[in-house]
Design a protein around this motif. Structure first.
Motif, PDB file in Angstrom:
ATOM      1  N   ARG A 153     -31.862  -0.006  56.160  1.00  0.00           N
ATOM      2  CA  ARG A 153     -31.437  -0.321  57.166  1.00  0.00           C
ATOM      3  C   ARG A 153     -31.016   0.763  58.072  1.00  0.00           C
ATOM      4  O   ARG A 153     -30.745   2.123  57.427  1.00  0.00           O
ATOM      5  N   ARG A 154     -30.572   0.942  59.306  1.00  0.00           N
ATOM      6  CA  ARG A 154     -30.158   1.541  60.313  1.00  0.00           C
ATOM      7  C   ARG A 154     -30.885   3.029  60.012  1.00  0.00           C
ATOM      8  O   ARG A 154     -32.038   3.027  60.384  1.00  0.00           O
ATOM      9  N   ASP A 155     -30.183   4.083  59.612  1.00  0.00           N
ATOM     10  CA  ASP A 155     -30.967   5.286  59.603  1.00  0.00           C
ATOM     11  C   ASP A 155     -32.341   5.466  58.779  1.00  0.00           C
ATOM     12  O   ASP A 155     -33.024   6.562  58.661  1.00  0.00           O
ATOM     13  N   GLU A 156     -32.319   4.325  57.735  1.00  0.00           N
ATOM     14  CA  GLU A 156     -33.376   4.200  56.702  1.00  0.00           C
ATOM     15  C   GLU A 156     -34.399   3.194  57.178  1.00  0.00           C
ATOM     16  O   GLU A 156     -35.030   2.613  56.299  1.00  0.00           O
ATOM     17  N   ALA A 157     -34.360   2.694  58.262  1.00  0.00           N
ATOM     18  CA  ALA A 157     -35.230   1.821  58.996  1.00  0.00           C
ATOM     19  C   ALA A 157     -36.670   2.372  58.569  1.00  0.00           C
ATOM     20  O   ALA A 157     -37.043   3.727  58.875  1.00  0.00           O
ATOM     21  N   THR A 159     -38.166   2.254  55.806  1.00  0.00           N
ATOM     22  CA  THR A 159     -38.268   2.530  54.312  1.00  0.00           C
ATOM     23  C   THR A 159     -37.798   1.174  53.517  1.00  0.00           C
ATOM     24  O   THR A 159     -37.267   0.247  53.860  1.00  0.00           O
ATOM     25  N   SER A 213     -36.049  10.111  49.878  1.00  0.00           N
ATOM     26  CA  SER A 213     -35.087  11.068  49.577  1.00  0.00           C
ATOM     27  C   SER A 213     -34.304  10.349  48.540  1.00  0.00           C
ATOM     28  O   SER A 213     -34.443   9.116  48.369  1.00  0.00           O
ATOM     29  N   THR A 229     -35.434   6.438  48.561  1.00  0.00           N
ATOM     30  CA  THR A 229     -36.036   5.644  49.506  1.00  0.00           C
ATOM     31  C   THR A 229     -37.491   5.912  49.508  1.00  0.00           C
ATOM     32  O   THR A 229     -37.973   6.884  48.940  1.00  0.00           O
TER      33      THR A 229
END
Length: 258
Positions: A153-157, A159, A213, A229
């Protein structure tokens, strides 16, 4: 640099050459075990210890060989479309008997909305197994371990996030800063389980090589959550190998900083 290259080649050669005699020793011990040649409980116990030690030595050799490949930039991963739930299930099923033997509940919970990830299935499973193994070592009987996968989610969209959460003794902030270094072992020396100190460092390298990461969240006496991720699969990336650039640091440098 030349000495470093020679050292890496020597390490790779020696670990490769150690595998054959170790395999022969293990096979011989297994044949003795299957034949029922042990004359009593004491012999059986000695044989079991010998088998456990061969398995421990095999894991150490594998870790050192992987480390040599990472350090030299020769590790190549074959990426393909992988189901996150299948990766989690494989890792959990392989370690569930060990967790049960230690009185620990090991379970999985994967979101059905997870897309396929672009990963090397063997190496991705290796990362999960490393993290679950550590959780088992540091979780007391009666505790639990939850392995999960969910969309980033958010910054990890773009993944999928994989998590291993345990109810173990937790990790101090100071130790967390050293966790992913080669040969690093944390916690009171008298309470440290057996291990090479390579598992988490190799896990970090493998995750980063696959485009992801890894991080940890923990507090003493409150358990730990290791999370990493992997990118979702894109058609253009499927089946392509990816190489990890040779690190600037050496094994000696990493050991000195640990």
């Amino acid at each position: 640099p030349m000495e470093s290259d020679i050292s890496k080649k020597t390490t790779a050669y020696l670990t490769h050459e150690l595998r054959a005699p170790l395999t022969a020793i293990r096979c011989a011990l297994e044949l003795i075990e299957e034949s029922g040649a042990c004359s009593g409980p004491e012999d059986g116990q000695t044989l079991a210890i010998a088998l456990r030690n061969t398995e421990r030595l095999k894991r150490l050799i594998d870790d050192i060989l992987d480390l040599s490949q990472v350090q030299s930039g020769r590790m190549t991963l074959s990426l393909e479309a992988c189901e996150p739930a299948a990766l989690v299930r494989e890792a959990v099923e392989s370690l569930e008997p060990w967790a049960r033997k230690n009185g620990i509940k090991l379970s999985a919970a994967c979101s059905q909305s997870c897309a396929k990830v672009s990963a090397d299935p063997r190496r991705a499973a290796q990362v999960l197994i490393n993290l679950i193994s550590n959780a088992i070592k540091f979780t007391p009987a009666g505790g639990s371990i939850l392995v999960s996968a969910e969309p980033g989610r958010r910054d990890e969209a773009g993944t999928v996030g994989f998590s291993v959460r345990d109810t173990g003794r937790g990790i101090s902030e100071e130790d967390q800063r050293r966790l992913f270094r080669f040969f690093s072992k944390v916690g009171p020396e008298e309470n440290r389980p057996e291990g090479s100190g390579l598992g988490l460092a190799l896990s970090r390298s493998l995750v980063e090589l696959q485009g992801g990461s890894i991080e940890v969240e923990s507090k003493p006496s409150c358990g730990s959550t290791f999370r990493f991720t992997l990118p979702i699969q894109l058609p253009a990336a499927e089946g392509l190998p990816r190489r990890l650039a040779a690190p600037e640091r050496s094994l000696i440098d990493d050991a000195a900083r640990a």
